[in-house]
Design an enzyme around this catalytic site. Structure first.
Site, PDB file in Angstrom:
ATOM      1  N   HIS A 134       3.041 -13.915  34.205  1.00 35.66           N
ATOM      2  CA  HIS A 134       2.892 -14.753  33.002  1.00 35.66           C
ATOM      3  C   HIS A 134       1.108 -14.931  32.260  1.00 35.66           C
ATOM      4  O   HIS A 134      -0.207 -14.576  33.384  1.00 35.66           O
ATOM      5  CB  HIS A 134       3.249 -16.362  33.135  1.00 35.66           C
ATOM      6  CG  HIS A 134       4.876 -15.915  32.826  1.00 35.66           C
ATOM      7  ND1 HIS A 134       5.879 -15.337  33.891  1.00 35.66           N
ATOM      8  CD2 HIS A 134       5.550 -16.784  31.871  1.00 35.66           C
ATOM      9  CE1 HIS A 134       6.884 -16.464  33.778  1.00 35.66           C
ATOM     10  NE2 HIS A 134       6.741 -16.841  32.743  1.00 35.66           N
ATOM     11  N   LYS A 138      -0.165 -20.904  34.124  1.00 29.32           N
ATOM     12  CA  LYS A 138       1.009 -21.798  34.851  1.00 29.32           C
ATOM     13  C   LYS A 138       1.034 -21.708  36.299  1.00 29.32           C
ATOM     14  O   LYS A 138       0.437 -21.235  36.807  1.00 29.32           O
ATOM     15  CB  LYS A 138       2.006 -20.285  34.900  1.00 29.32           C
ATOM     16  CG  LYS A 138       3.255 -21.170  34.938  1.00 29.32           C
ATOM     17  CD  LYS A 138       4.135 -19.153  34.871  1.00 29.32           C
ATOM     18  CE  LYS A 138       5.745 -19.838  35.505  1.00 29.32           C
ATOM     19  NZ  LYS A 138       6.806 -21.059  34.687  1.00 29.32           N
TER      20      LYS A 138
HETATM   21  N1  LIG Z   1      12.116 -23.515  28.773  1.00 26.07           N
HETATM   22  C1  LIG Z   1      11.400 -22.395  28.082  1.00 26.07           C
HETATM   23  O1  LIG Z   1      11.791 -21.263  27.270  1.00 26.07           O
HETATM   24  C2  LIG Z   1      10.261 -22.799  28.696  1.00 26.07           C
HETATM   25  C3  LIG Z   1       9.379 -21.655  27.891  1.00 26.07           C
HETATM   26  C4  LIG Z   1       7.882 -21.822  27.487  1.00 26.07           C
HETATM   27  C5  LIG Z   1       7.244 -23.121  28.948  1.00 26.07           C
HETATM   28  N2  LIG Z   1       8.131 -23.167  29.895  1.00 26.07           N
HETATM   29  C6  LIG Z   1       8.201 -24.069  30.919  1.00 26.07           C
HETATM   30  O2  LIG Z   1       8.149 -25.607  30.313  1.00 26.07           O
HETATM   31  C7  LIG Z   1       6.550 -26.556  31.287  1.00 26.07           C
HETATM   32  C8  LIG Z   1       6.093 -26.960  30.546  1.00 26.07           C
HETATM   33  O3  LIG Z   1       4.594 -25.760  30.122  1.00 26.07           O
HETATM   34  P1  LIG Z   1       3.574 -25.995  29.271  1.00 26.07           P
HETATM   35  O4  LIG Z   1       2.943 -24.709  29.079  1.00 26.07           O
HETATM   36  O5  LIG Z   1       3.852 -26.518  27.656  1.00 26.07           O
HETATM   37  O6  LIG Z   1       2.312 -26.831  30.272  1.00 26.07           O
HETATM   38  P2  LIG Z   1       1.411 -27.804  29.796  1.00 26.07           P
HETATM   39  O7  LIG Z   1       0.535 -28.023  31.362  1.00 26.07           O
HETATM   40  O8  LIG Z   1       0.775 -27.830  28.646  1.00 26.07           O
HETATM   41  O9  LIG Z   1       2.190 -29.083  29.779  1.00 26.07           O
HETATM   42  C9  LIG Z   1       2.447 -30.076  30.386  1.00 26.07           C
HETATM   43  C10 LIG Z   1       2.228 -31.535  29.143  1.00 26.07           C
HETATM   44  O10 LIG Z   1       3.662 -32.352  30.122  1.00 26.07           O
HETATM   45  C11 LIG Z   1       2.583 -33.991  30.065  1.00 26.07           C
HETATM   46  N3  LIG Z   1       2.998 -33.900  31.276  1.00 26.07           N
HETATM   47  C12 LIG Z   1       2.756 -33.737  32.926  1.00 26.07           C
HETATM   48  N4  LIG Z   1       3.500 -34.781  33.475  1.00 26.07           N
HETATM   49  C13 LIG Z   1       3.813 -35.956  32.475  1.00 26.07           C
HETATM   50  C14 LIG Z   1       4.856 -36.788  33.112  1.00 26.07           C
HETATM   51  N5  LIG Z   1       5.294 -37.232  34.239  1.00 26.07           N
HETATM   52  N6  LIG Z   1       5.440 -36.929  31.697  1.00 26.07           N
HETATM   53  C15 LIG Z   1       5.754 -36.692  30.654  1.00 26.07           C
HETATM   54  N7  LIG Z   1       4.513 -35.812  29.792  1.00 26.07           N
HETATM   55  C16 LIG Z   1       3.871 -35.223  31.523  1.00 26.07           C
HETATM   56  C17 LIG Z   1       0.747 -32.796  30.547  1.00 26.07           C
HETATM   57  O11 LIG Z   1       0.471 -33.611  30.138  1.00 26.07           O
HETATM   58  C18 LIG Z   1       0.765 -31.549  30.047  1.00 26.07           C
HETATM   59  O12 LIG Z   1       0.300 -32.411  28.394  1.00 26.07           O
HETATM   60  C19 LIG Z   1       6.573 -25.330  32.819  1.00 26.07           C
HETATM   61  O13 LIG Z   1       7.526 -25.756  33.474  1.00 26.07           O
HETATM   62  C20 LIG Z   1       6.735 -24.023  31.633  1.00 26.07           C
HETATM   63  O14 LIG Z   1       7.190 -23.612  33.078  1.00 26.07           O
HETATM   64  C21 LIG Z   1       9.260 -23.700  30.081  1.00 26.07           C
HETATM   65  O1  LIG Z   2       4.615 -20.407  30.172  1.00 20.88           O
HETATM   66  C1  LIG Z   2       6.319 -20.515  31.093  1.00 20.88           C
HETATM   67  O2  LIG Z   2       5.265 -21.536  32.435  1.00 20.88           O
HETATM   68  C2  LIG Z   2       7.105 -20.350  31.165  1.00 20.88           C
HETATM   69  N1  LIG Z   2       8.121 -21.094  32.044  1.00 20.88           N
HETATM   70  C3  LIG Z   2       9.183 -19.981  31.736  1.00 20.88           C
HETATM   71  C4  LIG Z   2       9.280 -19.631  33.564  1.00 20.88           C
HETATM   72  O3  LIG Z   2       8.596 -20.565  34.179  1.00 20.88           O
HETATM   73  O4  LIG Z   2      10.328 -19.020  33.622  1.00 20.88           O
HETATM   74  C5  LIG Z   2      10.047 -19.085  30.709  1.00 20.88           C
HETATM   75  C6  LIG Z   2       8.883 -19.169  30.077  1.00 20.88           C
HETATM   76  C7  LIG Z   2       7.681 -19.424  29.803  1.00 20.88           C
END
Ligand SMILES: NC(=O)c1ccc[n+]([C@@H]2O[C@H](COP(=O)([O-])OP(=O)(O)OC[C@H]3O[C@@H](n4cnc5c(N)ncnc54)[C@H](O)[C@@H]3O)[C@@H](O)[C@H]2O)c1
Ligand SMILES: O=C(O)C1=N[C@H](C(=O)O)CCC1
Length: 249
Positions: A134, A138
């Site tokens: 990643h 992250k």
């Molecule tokens: N399921 C999927 O397909 C997928 C894909 C990408 C990322 N993710 C996951 O999504 C999450 C976010 O990833 P990201 O890259 O966007 O992170 P990021 O750090 O860019 O964004 C997180 C956001 O959440 C906000 N935040 C933090 N605490 C908060 C709260 N209590 N209430 C409201 N907002 C709050 C932060 O200020 C920030 O703007 C991670 O857990 C990541 O692993 C999942």
């Molecule tokens: O960018 C991230 O953070 C991502 N989080 C998810 C994970 O932890 O599996 C999905 C992929 C991107």
């Protein structure tokens, strides 16, 4: 045409939240009613049908409880869920009949298919390990996807009556063999230039199978997120994994 689905996004200032806001605004059957981030009152989602949470592992469970209390269905992409935190959401849902929560560690089709194929293949191989790769911003390791993948492999191995994978390691530097999730070794790489990638390695004497999924752009997650927003209202209770919405579960 029926009324658009009203969608609120929590974590809207983040990488995923901002991408989800744009995707919702471009979807003809949805309207974006709220962009919320840290410090905002989650009660503002009351005008929405569905709230989407992409925040941080330390906040997501509390957000889901607050969003259910506000009377909306919830789609969650944030990682860090455990059997215990999922259990507390299930318990909450018994007091909110009709509400739906979809939690998926990965909304990209390639990742969901890779996890499904890994589960199908796992019973035929003596060895299985997962490598996730990643971007360096992250905050959690291993990825939620890698944990879900390892759990699926472990369940398939248990069902097939397979014991531990062969491993003669007697001494190692701390962490050299990765984390162990349900008996499956999981390795995490953080590298500038990457977005979200995973390799699933399956081995037998004289052969191996490698499954690889690559998300080069966060747009790859959007069809899955929008599918979950459309489906969650017809799925009361807790659904974990997008595979269940794709008839792969
Ligand atoms: N399921 C999927 O397909 C997928 C894909 C990408 C990322 N993710 C996951 O999504 C999450 C976010 O990833 P990201 O890259 O966007 O992170 P990021 O750090 O860019 O964004 C997180 C956001 O959440 C906000 N935040 C933090 N605490 C908060 C709260 N209590 N209430 C409201 N907002 C709050 C932060 O200020 C920030 O703007 C991670 O857990 C990541 O692993 C999942
Ligand atoms: O960018 C991230 O953070 C991502 N989080 C998810 C994970 O932890 O599996 C999905 C992929 C991107």
């Amino acid at each position: 045409m029926s009324e658009p689905i009203r969608v609120a996004v929590v974590g809207a200032s983040g990488r995923m939240g901002a991408t989800v806001c744009a995707a919702v605004e471009h979807a003809e059957d949805m309207t974006l009613t709220a962009r919320l981030d840290v410090g905002d009152d989650l009660g503002a989602v009351r005008d929405a049908d569905v709230a989407v949470d992409f925040t941080v592992p330390s906040a997501t469970e509390a957000n889901v409880h607050a969003l259910l209390d506000a009377g909306v269905h919830v789609v969650v992409g944030t990682t860090g869920w455990t059997e215990e935190s999922l259990g507390r959401v299930r318990e909450h849902l018994t007091r909110a009949p009709g509400s739906g929560v979809v939690i998926a560690p990965n909304f990209a089709l390639s990742a969901v298919l890779a996890m499904t194929f890994a589960r199908q293949a796992a019973r035929y191989f003596e060895s299985a390990e997962v490598v996730e790769l990643h971007h360096p911003r992250k905050v959690d390791a291993p990825s939620g996807t890698a944990v879900h993948t390892a759990q699926g492999i472990a369940a398939a191995r248990r069902e097939a009556g397979l014991g531990p994978a062969p491993d003669a390691t007697e001494s190692q530097l701390d962490g050299a063999r990765g984390a162990v999730v349900d008996g499956v070794h999981v390795h995490a790489v953080r590298l500038q230039g990457l977005v979200a990638h995973e390799e699933i390695l399956l081995g037998n004497p004289g052969e191996s199978l490698t499954l690889r999924t690559d998300s080069y752009d966060r747009g790859s997650f959007m069809p899955g997120v929008l599918l979950a927003v459309r489906e969650v209202r017809q799925r009361p209770g807790l659904t974990v994994g997008l595979e269940h919405l794709l008839d792969l579960g």
